[in-house]
Design a protein around this motif. Structure first.
Motif, PDB file in Angstrom:
ATOM      1  N   ILE A   1       0.885  -1.222   0.062  1.00  8.78           N
ATOM      2  CA  ILE A   1      -0.006  -0.115  -0.013  1.00  8.78           C
ATOM      3  C   ILE A   1       1.002   1.086   0.091  1.00  8.78           C
ATOM      4  O   ILE A   1       1.785   1.513   0.961  1.00  8.78           O
ATOM      5  CB  ILE A   1      -0.930   0.003   1.044  1.00  8.78           C
ATOM      6  N   GLY A   2       0.747   2.020  -1.071  1.00 10.00           N
ATOM      7  CA  GLY A   2       1.726   3.180  -1.338  1.00 10.00           C
ATOM      8  C   GLY A   2       2.753   2.702  -2.358  1.00 10.00           C
ATOM      9  O   GLY A   2       3.774   1.768  -1.984  1.00 10.00           O
ATOM     10  N   PHE A   3       2.855   3.434  -3.377  1.00 10.20           N
ATOM     11  CA  PHE A   3       3.844   3.324  -4.451  1.00 10.20           C
ATOM     12  C   PHE A   3       4.665   4.309  -4.755  1.00 10.20           C
ATOM     13  O   PHE A   3       5.032   4.864  -5.855  1.00 10.20           O
ATOM     14  CB  PHE A   3       2.991   2.498  -5.938  1.00 10.20           C
ATOM     15  N   GLY A   4       5.102   5.150  -3.583  1.00 10.08           N
ATOM     16  CA  GLY A   4       5.971   6.134  -3.648  1.00 10.08           C
ATOM     17  C   GLY A   4       7.357   5.631  -3.830  1.00 10.08           C
ATOM     18  O   GLY A   4       7.768   4.484  -4.147  1.00 10.08           O
TER      19      GLY A   4
ATOM     20  N   LYS B   1       4.456 -12.626  -5.857  1.00 10.76           N
ATOM     21  CA  LYS B   1       3.487 -12.092  -6.684  1.00 10.76           C
ATOM     22  C   LYS B   1       3.198 -10.883  -6.052  1.00 10.76           C
ATOM     23  O   LYS B   1       2.976 -10.972  -4.865  1.00 10.76           O
ATOM     24  CB  LYS B   1       2.255 -12.948  -6.788  1.00 10.76           C
ATOM     25  N   VAL B   2       3.410  -9.574  -6.842  1.00 11.48           N
ATOM     26  CA  VAL B   2       3.272  -8.406  -5.913  1.00 11.48           C
ATOM     27  C   VAL B   2       2.001  -7.486  -6.402  1.00 11.48           C
ATOM     28  O   VAL B   2       1.857  -7.402  -7.493  1.00 11.48           O
ATOM     29  CB  VAL B   2       4.720  -7.517  -6.356  1.00 11.48           C
ATOM     30  N   PHE B   3       1.192  -6.953  -5.451  1.00 14.38           N
ATOM     31  CA  PHE B   3       0.279  -6.497  -5.567  1.00 14.38           C
ATOM     32  C   PHE B   3       0.254  -5.011  -5.149  1.00 14.38           C
ATOM     33  O   PHE B   3       1.062  -4.944  -4.317  1.00 14.38           O
ATOM     34  CB  PHE B   3      -1.170  -6.879  -4.823  1.00 14.38           C
ATOM     35  N   ILE B   4      -0.362  -4.168  -5.826  1.00 11.92           N
ATOM     36  CA  ILE B   4      -0.100  -2.623  -5.648  1.00 11.92           C
ATOM     37  C   ILE B   4      -1.263  -1.862  -5.230  1.00 11.92           C
ATOM     38  O   ILE B   4      -2.229  -2.114  -6.151  1.00 11.92           O
ATOM     39  CB  ILE B   4       0.743  -2.000  -6.628  1.00 11.92           C
ATOM     40  N   TYR B   5      -1.329  -0.884  -4.474  1.00 12.19           N
ATOM     41  CA  TYR B   5      -2.581   0.095  -4.274  1.00 12.19           C
ATOM     42  C   TYR B   5      -1.835   1.623  -4.015  1.00 12.19           C
ATOM     43  O   TYR B   5      -1.066   1.445  -3.019  1.00 12.19           O
ATOM     44  CB  TYR B   5      -3.270  -0.251  -3.400  1.00 12.19           C
TER      45      TYR B   5
ATOM     46  N   LYS C   1       0.395   7.154  -9.935  1.00  9.86           N
ATOM     47  CA  LYS C   1       1.655   6.178  -9.370  1.00  9.86           C
ATOM     48  C   LYS C   1       0.774   4.913  -9.824  1.00  9.86           C
ATOM     49  O   LYS C   1       1.689   3.995 -10.071  1.00  9.86           O
ATOM     50  CB  LYS C   1       1.647   6.425  -8.062  1.00  9.86           C
ATOM     51  N   ARG C   2      -0.508   4.460  -9.699  1.00  9.93           N
ATOM     52  CA  ARG C   2      -0.975   3.264 -10.292  1.00  9.93           C
ATOM     53  C   ARG C   2      -0.689   3.005 -11.765  1.00  9.93           C
ATOM     54  O   ARG C   2      -0.446   1.862 -12.038  1.00  9.93           O
ATOM     55  CB  ARG C   2      -2.492   3.495  -9.823  1.00  9.93           C
ATOM     56  N   ARG C   3      -0.888   4.028 -12.441  1.00 11.10           N
ATOM     57  CA  ARG C   3      -0.517   3.847 -13.948  1.00 11.10           C
ATOM     58  C   ARG C   3       0.924   3.231 -14.129  1.00 11.10           C
ATOM     59  O   ARG C   3       1.182   2.723 -14.919  1.00 11.10           O
ATOM     60  CB  ARG C   3      -0.926   5.250 -14.600  1.00 11.10           C
ATOM     61  N   LYS C   4       1.582   4.012 -13.399  1.00 14.75           N
ATOM     62  CA  LYS C   4       3.175   3.746 -13.503  1.00 14.75           C
ATOM     63  C   LYS C   4       3.613   2.263 -13.017  1.00 14.75           C
ATOM     64  O   LYS C   4       4.464   1.868 -13.253  1.00 14.75           O
ATOM     65  CB  LYS C   4       4.116   4.548 -12.745  1.00 14.75           C
ATOM     66  N   ALA C   5       2.622   1.566 -12.327  1.00 13.19           N
ATOM     67  CA  ALA C   5       3.068   0.082 -11.653  1.00 13.19           C
ATOM     68  C   ALA C   5       2.479  -0.664 -12.707  1.00 13.19           C
ATOM     69  O   ALA C   5       1.947  -1.695 -12.316  1.00 13.19           O
ATOM     70  CB  ALA C   5       2.281  -0.008 -10.386  1.00 13.19           C
ATOM     71  N   LYS C   6       2.690  -0.742 -14.033  1.00 16.53           N
ATOM     72  CA  LYS C   6       2.291  -1.323 -14.860  1.00 16.53           C
ATOM     73  C   LYS C   6       2.847  -2.695 -14.850  1.00 16.53           C
ATOM     74  O   LYS C   6       2.368  -3.859 -15.487  1.00 16.53           O
ATOM     75  CB  LYS C   6       2.253  -1.034 -16.263  1.00 16.53           C
ATOM     76  N   ASN C   7       3.902  -3.117 -14.289  1.00 13.43           N
ATOM     77  CA  ASN C   7       4.660  -4.474 -14.346  1.00 13.43           C
ATOM     78  C   ASN C   7       4.107  -5.300 -12.879  1.00 13.43           C
ATOM     79  O   ASN C   7       4.712  -6.129 -12.799  1.00 13.43           O
ATOM     80  CB  ASN C   7       6.088  -4.158 -14.352  1.00 13.43           C
ATOM     81  N   PHE C   8       3.047  -4.619 -12.326  1.00  9.24           N
ATOM     82  CA  PHE C   8       2.515  -5.175 -11.017  1.00  9.24           C
ATOM     83  C   PHE C   8       1.060  -5.359 -11.164  1.00  9.24           C
ATOM     84  O   PHE C   8       0.470  -4.978 -12.099  1.00  9.24           O
ATOM     85  CB  PHE C   8       3.039  -4.426  -9.783  1.00  9.24           C
ATOM     86  N   PHE C   9       0.569  -6.108 -10.008  1.00  5.10           N
ATOM     87  CA  PHE C   9      -0.784  -6.370 -10.107  1.00  5.10           C
ATOM     88  C   PHE C   9      -1.336  -5.366  -9.349  1.00  5.10           C
ATOM     89  O   PHE C   9      -1.233  -5.319  -8.360  1.00  5.10           O
ATOM     90  CB  PHE C   9      -1.070  -7.803  -9.592  1.00  5.10           C
ATOM     91  N   VAL C  10      -2.093  -4.150 -10.116  1.00  4.84           N
ATOM     92  CA  VAL C  10      -2.574  -3.097  -9.516  1.00  4.84           C
ATOM     93  C   VAL C  10      -3.894  -3.387  -9.047  1.00  4.84           C
ATOM     94  O   VAL C  10      -4.764  -3.961  -9.865  1.00  4.84           O
ATOM     95  CB  VAL C  10      -2.661  -1.895 -10.304  1.00  4.84           C
ATOM     96  N   THR C  11      -4.323  -2.999  -7.945  1.00  6.59           N
ATOM     97  CA  THR C  11      -5.629  -3.395  -7.364  1.00  6.59           C
ATOM     98  C   THR C  11      -6.333  -2.170  -7.417  1.00  6.59           C
ATOM     99  O   THR C  11      -5.855  -1.171  -7.371  1.00  6.59           O
ATOM    100  CB  THR C  11      -5.626  -4.071  -5.809  1.00  6.59           C
TER     101      THR C  11
END
Length: 94
Positions: free
Chosen positions: A10-13, A30-34, A40-50
């Motif tokens: 939680i937090g993708f800074g 397996k990494v999930f991001i919120y 920041k969510r858009r930049k996390a394209k190589n992860f599973f964004v919830t």
């Protein structure tokens, strides 16, 4: 092939992004991001964004809270119900 450990961040800074990248390099996670910041969510394209914190908590076995210290109290107050569901889920699965 062994089962992947599901980690939610939680937090993708700076801190959350660094943790996510380090875990992603190791094939056992397996990494999930919120993050509340849509960019920041858009930049996390190589992860599973919830879509929200509840989805992340439901998916992850381990949750890393990577937010600013001054935001923790407010975060916990706003997300108390999500954590209560998680704790209940853990108790039922044992």
């Amino acid at each position: 092939m062994s089962r992947k450990i599901k980690v939610g961040i939680i937090g993708f800074g700076n801190m959350g992004g660094s943790c996510a990248s380090a875990l992603k390099k190791r094939s056992r996670y397996k990494v999930f991001i919120y993050d509340t910041d849509q960019e920041k969510r858009r930049k996390a394209k190589n992860f599973f964004v919830t879509k929200d914190i509840a989805q992340l908590i439901a998916a992850a076995e381990i949750v890393i809270l990577a937010i600013k210290p001054q935001d923790i109290g407010n975060f916990l107050a706003q997300n108390k119900r999500s954590e209560e569901r998680r704790v209940g889920k853990e108790c039922r699965s044992r």
